[in-house]
Design a protein around this motif. Structure first.
Motif, mmCIF file in Angstrom:
data_model
loop_
_atom_site.group_PDB
_atom_site.id
_atom_site.type_symbol
_atom_site.label_atom_id
_atom_site.label_comp_id
_atom_site.label_asym_id
_atom_site.label_seq_id
_atom_site.Cartn_x
_atom_site.Cartn_y
_atom_site.Cartn_z
ATOM 1 N N GLY A 89 37.681 43.183 51.858
ATOM 2 C CA GLY A 89 38.715 43.812 51.521
ATOM 3 C C GLY A 89 38.647 45.455 51.318
ATOM 4 O O GLY A 89 39.177 46.022 50.570
ATOM 5 N N TYR A 90 37.452 45.819 52.081
ATOM 6 C CA TYR A 90 37.125 47.162 51.941
ATOM 7 C C TYR A 90 38.475 48.102 52.184
ATOM 8 O O TYR A 90 39.126 47.825 53.476
ATOM 9 C CB TYR A 90 35.963 47.707 53.102
ATOM 10 N N LYS A 91 38.703 49.034 51.337
ATOM 11 C CA LYS A 91 39.876 49.817 51.652
ATOM 12 C C LYS A 91 39.731 51.307 50.687
ATOM 13 O O LYS A 91 39.132 51.049 49.777
ATOM 14 C CB LYS A 91 41.067 49.022 51.105
ATOM 15 N N LYS A 92 40.092 52.276 51.359
ATOM 16 C CA LYS A 92 40.171 53.602 50.622
ATOM 17 C C LYS A 92 41.572 53.672 50.071
ATOM 18 O O LYS A 92 42.672 53.503 51.014
ATOM 19 C CB LYS A 92 39.963 54.847 51.446
ATOM 20 N N ALA A 93 41.957 53.832 49.015
ATOM 21 C CA ALA A 93 42.998 54.013 48.268
ATOM 22 C C ALA A 93 43.277 55.144 47.504
ATOM 23 O O ALA A 93 42.416 55.768 46.870
ATOM 24 C CB ALA A 93 43.520 52.799 47.532
ATOM 25 N N SER A 108 37.287 53.605 46.551
ATOM 26 C CA SER A 108 36.703 52.975 47.281
ATOM 27 C C SER A 108 36.784 51.549 46.786
ATOM 28 O O SER A 108 36.399 51.039 45.980
ATOM 29 C CB SER A 108 35.412 53.053 47.892
ATOM 30 N N SER A 126 36.941 47.217 46.931
ATOM 31 C CA SER A 126 36.194 45.934 47.640
ATOM 32 C C SER A 126 36.364 44.714 46.661
ATOM 33 O O SER A 126 36.493 45.004 45.409
ATOM 34 C CB SER A 126 34.836 46.238 48.228
ATOM 35 N N TYR A 174 41.600 44.367 42.099
ATOM 36 C CA TYR A 174 41.864 44.400 43.422
ATOM 37 C C TYR A 174 41.799 43.077 44.192
ATOM 38 O O TYR A 174 42.443 42.838 45.119
ATOM 39 C CB TYR A 174 40.827 45.597 44.125
ATOM 40 N N PHE A 177 44.271 41.487 46.686
ATOM 41 C CA PHE A 177 43.868 41.293 48.071
ATOM 42 C C PHE A 177 43.967 39.960 48.402
ATOM 43 O O PHE A 177 44.468 39.561 49.471
ATOM 44 C CB PHE A 177 42.563 42.081 48.302
#
Length: 134
Positions: free
Chosen positions: A66-70, A94, A96, A126, A130
């Motif tokens: 679920g790696y994501k920059k938000a 970042s 995850s 998160y 996710f």
């Protein structure tokens, strides 16, 4: 001596008023969504596990993803429907999630436990956003 007896009596009365309530374990949104489901469906949707450990008829898988920059928007107090003072500034994060899945011999998820989580864009978890979101 009388003081000690009075003190012990007071402590006894105070403690006798205490009661314990049973803790009701509430399931996380992730566990509610995935417990009882096939681990194959989970891994097909989110990717393979990092590791696995067999323990008799069960296997515990560790999954991370679920790696994501938000961009998390600033939060404000609201008074009478109007935006008030800023509570927290806008920020980049970042994101995850790491979970452990315990899978039975039929490859069904018997439990799923969050190992590491971060606050999400829309809530406190998160992993919930996710993994439990549809």
């Amino acid at each position: 001596m009388r003081f000690r007896i009075a003190l012990l009596a007071g402590i006894s009365l105070t403690l006798s008023a205490c009661t314990t309530t049973p803790s009701i374990a509430t399931k996380s949104p992730v566990e509610t969504r995935w417990a009882g489901q096939s681990a194959g469906i989970f891994f097909a949707k989110f990717g393979p596990p990092l590791s696995d450990v067999s323990n008799g008829s069960t296997t515990t898988y560790t999954w991370r993803g679920g790696y994501k920059k938000a961009k998390i928007p600033a939060k404000y107090d609201e008074k009478d429907g109007k935006r008030g003072r800023q509570i927290s500034p806008a920020r980049s994060a970042s994101l995850s999630c790491t979970v452990q899945l315990t899978v039975d011999s039929a490859y069904k998820i018997s439990s799923i436990r969050t190992v590491s989580d971060r606050p999400g864009v829309n809530g406190p978890s998160y992993c919930a956003e996710f993994l439990a979101g549809e």
